[in-house]
Design a protein around this motif. Sequence first.
Motif, short mmCIF file in Angstrom:
data_model
loop_
_atom_site.label_atom_id
_atom_site.label_comp_id
_atom_site.label_asym_id
_atom_site.label_seq_id
_atom_site.Cartn_x
_atom_site.Cartn_y
_atom_site.Cartn_z
N THR A 18 0.81 -1.11 0.13
CA THR A 18 0.08 0.01 -0.01
C THR A 18 0.92 1.08 0.15
OG1 THR A 18 -0.25 -0.51 2.97
CG2 THR A 18 -2.25 -1.22 0.94
N ILE A 41 -3.60 3.20 3.94
CA ILE A 41 -3.71 2.14 5.13
C ILE A 41 -2.21 1.83 5.08
CG2 ILE A 41 -3.60 -1.05 5.01
CD1 ILE A 41 -6.37 -0.28 2.56
N LEU A 184 -9.79 7.41 5.78
CA LEU A 184 -9.14 6.42 5.15
C LEU A 184 -7.87 5.42 5.86
CD1 LEU A 184 -9.71 7.22 1.26
CD2 LEU A 184 -10.84 6.14 3.00
N ILE A 186 -8.11 4.44 8.86
CA ILE A 186 -9.00 3.55 9.70
C ILE A 186 -8.84 1.96 8.79
CG2 ILE A 186 -11.35 3.78 9.17
CD1 ILE A 186 -9.79 3.30 12.50
N LEU A 187 -8.88 2.12 7.99
CA LEU A 187 -9.12 0.93 7.06
C LEU A 187 -8.20 -0.02 7.54
CD1 LEU A 187 -10.33 1.60 3.17
CD2 LEU A 187 -12.01 0.74 5.46
N VAL A 190 -8.72 -3.10 9.55
CA VAL A 190 -8.73 -4.23 9.00
C VAL A 190 -8.03 -5.80 9.45
CG1 VAL A 190 -9.74 -5.72 7.50
CG2 VAL A 190 -10.58 -3.55 7.89
#
Length: 227
Positions: A18, A41, A184, A186-187, A190
Motif C-alpha cells: 500500500t 492504509i 481512510l 482506519i481501514l 482490518v
Amino acid sequence: MKQRGLSQEGLKIIACVTMLIDHIGAVLLPQYFSLRMIGRIAFPIYCFLLVEGAHYTKNPGKYALRLGIGVLLAELPFDLAFSRGWSWGYQSVMVTLLLGFLMLLCMEKTGNILLKILIVVPFAALAEICQTDYGASGVILIAAFALTRTAPKWLQAVVVLVVLGLVPSAMIRIGGVRFSVELLGILAMVPIFCYSGRKLSSSRALQWAFYLFYPVHLTVIWLISIF
C-alpha cells in the motif's frame, strides 16, 4: 493448534504494497488520486508494528540502531523522489518512526498513564520542529497504539480514528460528505485486527529486506520519474 490470522510478515507485506501504491500515485501518477487513498492504509500499520516491536524486542539498542540506519539510507531517496534534490525542509517517515520508538522506550519507564501522555509531548514537538513526514500526528498515532495496546479492539479503532483526524491532508467528498483523506487510514485496522501475533521467520535477511524496501522503492520511483 496453529494460530489463525495474518502473520507479522503478512502485515508487513500489506504495509509495503500500500505504501508503494501511495508513492507511485504521489510521484508518477498524481492524476490518479485513488492511489493516494489506498496508500493511507500503510502508515497506521507501520505504527502498529513499531509498537509491537518495541514491546517484544529483547535489544532496544539494536532496534533503535536499525531504525537509525534506515533514516540514513532513506533520506536521500526520499528527497530525490519528492523534492527532486537534497532538502532539509522535509524529513522521511523513518525519522518519525525513530522518534516514536525512542518515545516508546521512555514511556515504558513509567506505569503512570499521565506521565506516559506527557512524555509524548516533547517527541511530538520534535517531529514538528524536524518537519518529519506525518509530524506530531505521526508520533501521537504511535502513542495511541501503545496506550490502547491491551484495550478492546473497538476502543483502539475509535482512538486511532480520532488521531487520524488530526493529520493535515486533502479533503475528499463521498456521497456529498467532505472528510479528510487520512481518515481512510482506519481501514488499516482490518488487517491489524486479523493479526495473529505469529512470526513465520527469524531470518535477518528478511528483516533487513523489509527495512531496505523503503529506500530502494523510492530510488526506483525517482529513476523512473527522470526518464
